[in-house]
Enzyme design. Sequence first.
Site, PDB file in Angstrom:
ATOM      1  CD1 TRP A 103      46.778  28.038 -63.754  1.00 39.12           C
ATOM      2  CD2 TRP A 103      44.839  29.126 -64.039  1.00 39.12           C
ATOM      3  NE1 TRP A 103      45.917  27.216 -64.453  1.00 39.12           N
ATOM      4  CE2 TRP A 103      44.730  27.850 -64.634  1.00 39.12           C
ATOM      5  CE3 TRP A 103      43.744  29.994 -64.098  1.00 39.12           C
ATOM      6  CZ2 TRP A 103      43.569  27.415 -65.282  1.00 39.12           C
ATOM      7  CZ3 TRP A 103      42.583  29.558 -64.749  1.00 39.12           C
ATOM      8  CH2 TRP A 103      42.517  28.290 -65.323  1.00 39.12           C
ATOM      9  CG  ASP A 173      45.391  29.926 -57.398  1.00 41.44           C
ATOM     10  OD1 ASP A 173      45.013  28.845 -56.921  1.00 41.44           O
ATOM     11  OD2 ASP A 173      45.263  30.222 -58.612  1.00 41.44           O
ATOM     12  CE  LYS A 197      42.424  22.832 -62.085  1.00 41.57           C
ATOM     13  NZ  LYS A 197      42.885  24.198 -62.096  1.00 41.57           N
TER      14      LYS A 197
HETATM   15  C1  LIG Z   1      42.348  25.454 -62.480  1.00 41.65           C
HETATM   16  C2  LIG Z   1      42.939  26.618 -61.815  1.00 41.65           C
HETATM   17  C3  LIG Z   1      42.194  27.798 -61.605  1.00 41.65           C
HETATM   18  C4  LIG Z   1      40.790  28.005 -62.137  1.00 41.65           C
HETATM   19  O1  LIG Z   1      39.852  27.152 -61.613  1.00 41.65           O
HETATM   20  P1  LIG Z   1      38.346  27.104 -62.209  1.00 41.65           P
HETATM   21  O2  LIG Z   1      37.639  26.317 -61.152  1.00 41.65           O
HETATM   22  O3  LIG Z   1      38.395  26.428 -63.531  1.00 41.65           O
HETATM   23  O4  LIG Z   1      37.851  28.486 -62.299  1.00 41.65           O
HETATM   24  C5  LIG Z   1      42.822  28.828 -60.934  1.00 41.65           C
HETATM   25  N1  LIG Z   1      44.086  28.730 -60.494  1.00 41.65           N
HETATM   26  C6  LIG Z   1      44.829  27.613 -60.675  1.00 41.65           C
HETATM   27  C7  LIG Z   1      46.226  27.564 -60.168  1.00 41.65           C
HETATM   28  C8  LIG Z   1      44.276  26.525 -61.341  1.00 41.65           C
HETATM   29  O5  LIG Z   1      45.014  25.429 -61.532  1.00 41.65           O
END
Ligand SMILES: *Cc1c(COP(=O)(O)O)cnc(C)c1O
Length: 362
Positions: A103, A173, A197
Amino acid sequence: MKYGRTYNFSAGPAMMPEPVLEEIAAEMMNYRGSGMCVMEMSHRSKVFQQIRDEAEADLRKLMGIPDNYKVLFVQGGGTVQFAMVPINLMKNGVACYVETGAWSKKAIAEAKKYGEVKIVASSKDKNFSYIPDCSDLDIPEDADYVYICENETINGTTYFNLPNTKGKVLVADQSSMFLSRPCDVSKYGLIWAGVQKNVGPAGMAVVIIREDLLREDLDPKTPVYLSYKTHADADSLYNTPNCWAIYCCGKVFKYLLDNGGLEAMAKKNEEKAAILYNFLDSSKLFTGAVRKEDRSLMNVPFVTPSPEQDADVVAASKAAGFDNLKGHKSVGGLRASIYNAMPREGVEALVEFLKKYEAEHQ
Ligand SMILES: *Cc1c(COP(=O)(O)O)cnc(C)c1O
């Protein structure tokens, strides 16, 4: 589990707290006498305004968000944030990124479209199985920010110490660890998290941004939706927001507040993760994929000696009533995602299953 539900170890969308789903079900046909479902409601109505305002207020309380930060609900999930961060925060056109896995790599690739990206630390040399030392990074004077993926969902690493950014703005993030433990928001300039998540349904990100980082002077070609200021000025109601996600996330915020807040959540998460890691550390068949000091409490990747056996374990786990234990296609192996809503009993049951499998395959 009630309702014939399964222990779902998916990395996302993932399990939601059962009491929250029950409340949502109870309010489905007629939300509190409004005569309609939240899905059918105008985002400009008083009743929805209250849902939105309470969600923000509860999140502020839960995380202790200081008054000089805005809370935004932005569509486009996590991926749109990979672009929004550089579009909005690259003033000098230079940003530092720490490369720790899948990511952060996506974030880096997107940021490169907008300016110069300096990778100030990386764990690529060991297949992203650890968090690099970030105590003395080489950060250029004109860097606009330092970016981390605080929990790498696919690789299973997490930061227990934040980088020393040498006074530069820290951007994180937090998608796969949001609300899993207490967080001192004042250490960050911007935190964002895709909510599917650890919080709610897919299709939305929560953004927490320090007010002084909101800018008027973006490139005039910037799509209006991609400016943080658009959302800050309109209380996330510039256009029709993801009303359903805001409503569901709001329920989860309240649920967490009613259940001891983030301290209590962290304690539960530490206990749950320890059950699984203690087993992996003692197993002769299964091996954890990450350096001990950097192991995520949310995403636990592990392997057997061969990809064939990994696949066999996944198939056997499915037959035993567990779901989504297959590792991400980019790294293989197995992965158990054990977010806030995964009950302790789910992790215990998984360990029992893995022990039994190991005993039968000696
Ligand atoms: C799932 C995830 C993303 C991307 O999320 P989407 O909503 O699918 O675009 C970005 N960063 C992390 C750490 C993730 O686990």
